[in-house]
Design an enzyme around this catalytic site. Structure first.
Site, mmCIF file in Angstrom:
data_model
loop_
_atom_site.group_PDB
_atom_site.id
_atom_site.type_symbol
_atom_site.label_atom_id
_atom_site.label_comp_id
_atom_site.label_asym_id
_atom_site.label_seq_id
_atom_site.Cartn_x
_atom_site.Cartn_y
_atom_site.Cartn_z
ATOM 1 N N LYS A 59 -37.067 -40.148 63.233
ATOM 2 C CA LYS A 59 -36.529 -39.101 63.788
ATOM 3 C C LYS A 59 -36.778 -38.814 65.305
ATOM 4 O O LYS A 59 -36.060 -38.530 66.218
ATOM 5 C CB LYS A 59 -36.448 -37.791 63.223
ATOM 6 C CG LYS A 59 -36.311 -37.884 61.879
ATOM 7 C CD LYS A 59 -36.153 -36.509 61.062
ATOM 8 C CE LYS A 59 -37.763 -35.850 60.875
ATOM 9 N NZ LYS A 59 -38.591 -36.748 59.947
ATOM 10 N N ARG A 117 -35.913 -27.541 57.573
ATOM 11 C CA ARG A 117 -36.579 -28.288 56.528
ATOM 12 C C ARG A 117 -36.606 -27.839 55.135
ATOM 13 O O ARG A 117 -37.000 -28.173 54.274
ATOM 14 C CB ARG A 117 -37.953 -28.347 56.988
ATOM 15 C CG ARG A 117 -38.557 -29.884 57.656
ATOM 16 C CD ARG A 117 -39.989 -29.483 57.976
ATOM 17 N NE ARG A 117 -40.689 -30.795 58.133
ATOM 18 C CZ ARG A 117 -41.129 -31.459 59.068
ATOM 19 N NH1 ARG A 117 -40.589 -30.936 60.300
ATOM 20 N NH2 ARG A 117 -41.883 -32.262 59.099
ATOM 21 N N ARG A 136 -49.078 -45.143 62.708
ATOM 22 C CA ARG A 136 -48.634 -44.550 63.786
ATOM 23 C C ARG A 136 -49.684 -43.803 64.985
ATOM 24 O O ARG A 136 -50.776 -43.349 64.432
ATOM 25 C CB ARG A 136 -47.691 -43.312 63.402
ATOM 26 C CG ARG A 136 -47.064 -42.576 64.611
ATOM 27 C CD ARG A 136 -45.948 -41.841 64.124
ATOM 28 N NE ARG A 136 -46.342 -40.480 63.335
ATOM 29 C CZ ARG A 136 -45.566 -39.528 62.923
ATOM 30 N NH1 ARG A 136 -44.026 -39.978 63.190
ATOM 31 N NH2 ARG A 136 -45.915 -38.623 62.193
ATOM 32 N N ARG A 152 -52.463 -38.833 64.947
ATOM 33 C CA ARG A 152 -52.309 -37.332 64.484
ATOM 34 C C ARG A 152 -52.946 -36.911 63.201
ATOM 35 O O ARG A 152 -53.268 -37.731 62.405
ATOM 36 C CB ARG A 152 -50.613 -36.937 64.153
ATOM 37 C CG ARG A 152 -49.825 -36.567 65.246
ATOM 38 C CD ARG A 152 -48.307 -36.498 65.190
ATOM 39 N NE ARG A 152 -48.100 -35.730 63.916
ATOM 40 C CZ ARG A 152 -46.987 -35.550 63.568
ATOM 41 N NH1 ARG A 152 -45.872 -36.004 64.334
ATOM 42 N NH2 ARG A 152 -46.381 -34.831 62.330
ATOM 43 N N ARG A 159 -47.069 -34.393 52.514
ATOM 44 C CA ARG A 159 -45.916 -34.307 53.253
ATOM 45 C C ARG A 159 -44.589 -34.864 52.665
ATOM 46 O O ARG A 159 -43.823 -34.340 52.662
ATOM 47 C CB ARG A 159 -46.008 -34.790 54.903
ATOM 48 C CG ARG A 159 -47.148 -34.034 55.507
ATOM 49 C CD ARG A 159 -47.604 -34.737 56.888
ATOM 50 N NE ARG A 159 -46.680 -35.059 57.896
ATOM 51 C CZ ARG A 159 -47.032 -36.051 58.789
ATOM 52 N NH1 ARG A 159 -47.973 -36.895 58.643
ATOM 53 N NH2 ARG A 159 -45.975 -36.290 59.601
HETATM 54 P P1 AMP Z 1 -43.586 -33.008 62.272
HETATM 55 O O1 AMP Z 1 -44.124 -33.370 63.626
HETATM 56 O O2 AMP Z 1 -41.985 -32.754 62.007
HETATM 57 O O3 AMP Z 1 -43.892 -34.259 61.121
HETATM 58 O O4 AMP Z 1 -44.042 -31.633 61.905
HETATM 59 C C1 AMP Z 1 -45.700 -31.737 61.801
HETATM 60 C C2 AMP Z 1 -45.842 -30.371 60.873
HETATM 61 O O5 AMP Z 1 -45.293 -29.217 61.542
HETATM 62 C C3 AMP Z 1 -45.166 -30.196 59.409
HETATM 63 O O6 AMP Z 1 -46.070 -31.034 58.470
HETATM 64 C C4 AMP Z 1 -44.979 -28.710 59.068
HETATM 65 O O7 AMP Z 1 -46.687 -28.207 58.954
HETATM 66 C C5 AMP Z 1 -44.835 -28.128 60.499
HETATM 67 N N1 AMP Z 1 -43.300 -28.123 60.661
HETATM 68 C C6 AMP Z 1 -42.566 -28.800 61.718
HETATM 69 N N2 AMP Z 1 -41.437 -28.481 61.582
HETATM 70 C C7 AMP Z 1 -41.175 -27.545 60.507
HETATM 71 C C8 AMP Z 1 -40.017 -26.615 59.991
HETATM 72 N N3 AMP Z 1 -38.933 -26.911 60.244
HETATM 73 N N4 AMP Z 1 -40.521 -25.878 58.888
HETATM 74 C C9 AMP Z 1 -41.748 -25.535 58.398
HETATM 75 N N5 AMP Z 1 -42.865 -26.385 59.078
HETATM 76 C C10 AMP Z 1 -42.626 -27.205 60.186
#
Ligand code: AMP
Length: 215
Positions: free
Chosen positions: A13, A88, A127, A162, A173
């Protein structure tokens, strides 16, 4: 254009959003990036989000929705945006619908980037991410520059793994994705907004598939 990129963590994404952002001249809104920025700056929002992001759990819907409402109200979002990692959950999708309705706007498309779990685990473990600009590398397919200077923003020694790209948190996740986020596939299909692309192909091929679907 207002669009959502939907898919499991590591489906591409972020990579696609960066390319599409230039192509369509609209910003990428990554809730994960916004949380990481707030956490590194030690803001109140960052403090609320930190324990969830570390363990691979979702930040509570009301916290996410508040942050997104603020971001979408900014001037650069007027002509559209690419939502990456949001919504999400179904309540977040409902919240987004309300936010849009208040502004007399609507969503144009939701693109699902399909990638099987086995590929995700492999991709996320290798990654690497630039903490300064969010650029994404992969130790196997797109290694970070040897001099440690990010090819995208020029920051030095900013490319890291990360904290949530570790084996245990990746599994967590993915579980969260299947339980809480995948119902959005049906949600947007029923709304007539869903387009699906095969995310296992090379990034450029995925970009073309998305552009074709949008056209
Ligand atoms: P990402 O970079 O999109 O993989 O997001 C990293 C982390 O941020 C996720 O594992 C969640 O803990 C939090 N997070 C990001 N976007 C959301 C969302 N829309 N709703 C809830 N938690 C989020």
């Amino acid at each position: 254009m207002r669009m959502i990129l939907l898919g499991p963590p590591g489906s591409g994404k972020g990579t696609q959003a960066t390319v599409l952002m230039d192509r369509y001249g609209i910003p990428q809104i990554s809730t994960g990036d916004l949380f990481r920025k707030n956490i590194s700056e030690g803001t109140e929002l960052g403090k609320k989000a930190e324990s969830y992001t570390k363990s691979g759990q979702l930040v509570p819907d009301e916290v996410v929705l508040g942050m997104v409402a603020d971001r979408l109200a900014q001037a650069d979002c007027e002509d559209g945006y690419i939502l990456d990692g949001f919504p999400r959950t179904v309540p977040q999708a409902e919240g987004l619908k309300e936010l849009l309705a208040k502004r007399g706007a609507s969503l144009d498309a939701t693109v699902l980037i399909d990638v099987p779990d086995s590929d995700i685990i492999e991709r996320l473990s290798s990654r690497r991410t630039c903490e300064a600009c969010g650029a994404i590398y992969n130790t196997k397919t797109n290694p970070p520059p040897e001099d440690g200077v990010c090819a995208s923003c020029g920051a030095k020694d900013s490319i890291v793994q990360r904290a949530d790209d570790t084996a245990e948190t990746i599994k967590q996740r993915l579980d969260v994705y299947h339980t809480s986020t995948s119902p959005l596939v049906e949600y947007y299909r029923e709304a007539g907004l869903l387009m699906e692309v095969d995310g296992t192909r090379a990034p450029e091929k995925v970009t073309e598939a998305i552009a074709e679907a949008l056209a």
